[in-house]
Design a protein around this motif. Structure first.
Motif, PDB file in Angstrom:
ATOM      1  N   VAL A   1       0.675  -1.032  -0.473  1.00 34.00           N
ATOM      2  CA  VAL A   1       0.187   0.394   0.188  1.00 34.00           C
ATOM      3  C   VAL A   1       0.708   1.450   0.020  1.00 34.00           C
ATOM      4  O   VAL A   1       1.716   1.511   0.700  1.00 34.00           O
ATOM      5  N   VAL A   2       0.797   1.971  -0.967  1.00 33.52           N
ATOM      6  CA  VAL A   2       1.747   3.045  -0.569  1.00 33.52           C
ATOM      7  C   VAL A   2       0.663   4.689  -0.340  1.00 33.52           C
ATOM      8  O   VAL A   2      -0.940   4.767  -1.251  1.00 33.52           O
ATOM      9  N   THR A   3       0.554   4.913   0.744  1.00 29.09           N
ATOM     10  CA  THR A   3       0.006   6.101   0.656  1.00 29.09           C
ATOM     11  C   THR A   3       0.611   7.454   1.302  1.00 29.09           C
ATOM     12  O   THR A   3       1.850   7.604   1.444  1.00 29.09           O
ATOM     13  N   ALA A   4      -0.116   8.505   0.891  1.00 25.69           N
ATOM     14  CA  ALA A   4       0.735   9.965   0.565  1.00 25.69           C
ATOM     15  C   ALA A   4      -0.862  10.827   2.064  1.00 25.69           C
ATOM     16  O   ALA A   4      -1.331  10.353   1.755  1.00 25.69           O
ATOM     17  N   HIS A   5       0.212  11.673   2.411  1.00 28.50           N
ATOM     18  CA  HIS A   5      -0.539  12.769   2.983  1.00 28.50           C
ATOM     19  C   HIS A   5      -1.372  14.144   1.634  1.00 28.50           C
ATOM     20  O   HIS A   5      -0.132  14.429   1.110  1.00 28.50           O
ATOM     21  N   THR A   6      -1.962  14.101   1.675  1.00 29.26           N
ATOM     22  CA  THR A   6      -2.120  15.412   0.528  1.00 29.26           C
ATOM     23  C   THR A   6      -3.150  16.167   1.371  1.00 29.26           C
ATOM     24  O   THR A   6      -3.713  15.896   2.491  1.00 29.26           O
ATOM     25  N   ALA A   7      -3.647  17.400   1.283  1.00 31.06           N
ATOM     26  CA  ALA A   7      -4.381  18.538   1.347  1.00 31.06           C
ATOM     27  C   ALA A   7      -5.997  18.190   1.218  1.00 31.06           C
ATOM     28  O   ALA A   7      -5.955  18.972   2.525  1.00 31.06           O
ATOM     29  N   THR A   8      -5.900  16.890   1.404  1.00 33.00           N
ATOM     30  CA  THR A   8      -7.322  16.636   1.255  1.00 33.00           C
ATOM     31  C   THR A   8      -7.616  15.367   2.465  1.00 33.00           C
ATOM     32  O   THR A   8      -8.215  15.622   2.622  1.00 33.00           O
TER      33      THR A   8
ATOM     34  N   GLU B   1       5.552   8.800  -7.768  1.00 36.46           N
ATOM     35  CA  GLU B   1       4.528   9.912  -8.684  1.00 36.46           C
ATOM     36  C   GLU B   1       3.844  10.787  -7.433  1.00 36.46           C
ATOM     37  O   GLU B   1       4.096  11.970  -8.214  1.00 36.46           O
ATOM     38  N   LEU B   2       3.965  10.366  -6.987  1.00 30.92           N
ATOM     39  CA  LEU B   2       3.502  10.685  -5.771  1.00 30.92           C
ATOM     40  C   LEU B   2       3.591  12.127  -4.825  1.00 30.92           C
ATOM     41  O   LEU B   2       3.623  13.046  -4.454  1.00 30.92           O
ATOM     42  N   GLU B   3       5.085  11.572  -4.872  1.00 31.13           N
ATOM     43  CA  GLU B   3       6.137  12.256  -4.480  1.00 31.13           C
ATOM     44  C   GLU B   3       6.475  14.212  -5.257  1.00 31.13           C
ATOM     45  O   GLU B   3       6.521  15.034  -5.244  1.00 31.13           O
ATOM     46  N   ALA B   4       6.035  13.859  -6.975  1.00 36.56           N
ATOM     47  CA  ALA B   4       6.848  14.657  -7.269  1.00 36.56           C
ATOM     48  C   ALA B   4       5.579  14.973  -7.840  1.00 36.56           C
ATOM     49  O   ALA B   4       5.720  16.834  -8.550  1.00 36.56           O
ATOM     50  N   GLU B   5       4.509  14.704  -7.511  1.00 33.97           N
ATOM     51  CA  GLU B   5       3.160  15.841  -7.246  1.00 33.97           C
ATOM     52  C   GLU B   5       2.860  16.333  -5.888  1.00 33.97           C
ATOM     53  O   GLU B   5       2.488  17.200  -5.944  1.00 33.97           O
ATOM     54  N   GLY B   6       4.020  16.214  -5.227  1.00 32.71           N
ATOM     55  CA  GLY B   6       4.386  18.023  -4.345  1.00 32.71           C
ATOM     56  C   GLY B   6       3.874  16.753  -2.908  1.00 32.71           C
ATOM     57  O   GLY B   6       4.027  17.759  -2.337  1.00 32.71           O
ATOM     58  N   HIS B   7       2.783  16.172  -2.997  1.00 36.33           N
ATOM     59  CA  HIS B   7       2.486  15.807  -2.290  1.00 36.33           C
ATOM     60  C   HIS B   7       3.525  14.336  -0.972  1.00 36.33           C
ATOM     61  O   HIS B   7       4.691  14.530  -0.672  1.00 36.33           O
ATOM     62  N   ASP B   8       2.964  15.043   0.949  1.00 38.93           N
ATOM     63  CA  ASP B   8       4.187  14.698   1.927  1.00 38.93           C
ATOM     64  C   ASP B   8       4.070  13.222   2.675  1.00 38.93           C
ATOM     65  O   ASP B   8       2.780  13.037   2.453  1.00 38.93           O
ATOM     66  N   HIS B   9       4.986  13.358   3.185  1.00 38.27           N
ATOM     67  CA  HIS B   9       4.988  11.557   4.030  1.00 38.27           C
ATOM     68  C   HIS B   9       4.323  10.106   2.827  1.00 38.27           C
ATOM     69  O   HIS B   9       3.542  10.032   3.160  1.00 38.27           O
TER      70      HIS B   9
END
Length: 63
Positions: free
Chosen positions: A4-11, A30-38
């Motif tokens: 499972v790949v998880t990222a913290h987003t603004a929402t 991809e998620l990191e490149a989109e600027g998502h954290d953690h």
């Protein structure tokens, strides 16, 4: 393999399931490149790995 790949987003948290280490690392990057954290990859035992750590342990050991 279940990952499972998880990222913290603004929402809130965003999670994606992947069945291969390569697919999980690609999605994490991809998620990191989109600027998502953690961004983390969680294995079936519940252990979390940052993308570079996951890469060095499971895809490119010894580098």
């Amino acid at each position: 393999m279940h990952l499972v790949v998880t990222a913290h987003t603004a929402t809130g948290p965003l999670s994606h399931q992947r069945t291969s280490p390569e697919g999980a690392l690609e999605k994490a990057q991809e998620l990191e490149a989109e600027g998502h954290d953690h961004v983390v990859i969680t294995d079936i035992t519940g252990r979390d790995y940052a993308p570079p750590e996951f890469d060095s342990l499971f895809l490119n050991p010894g580098t």
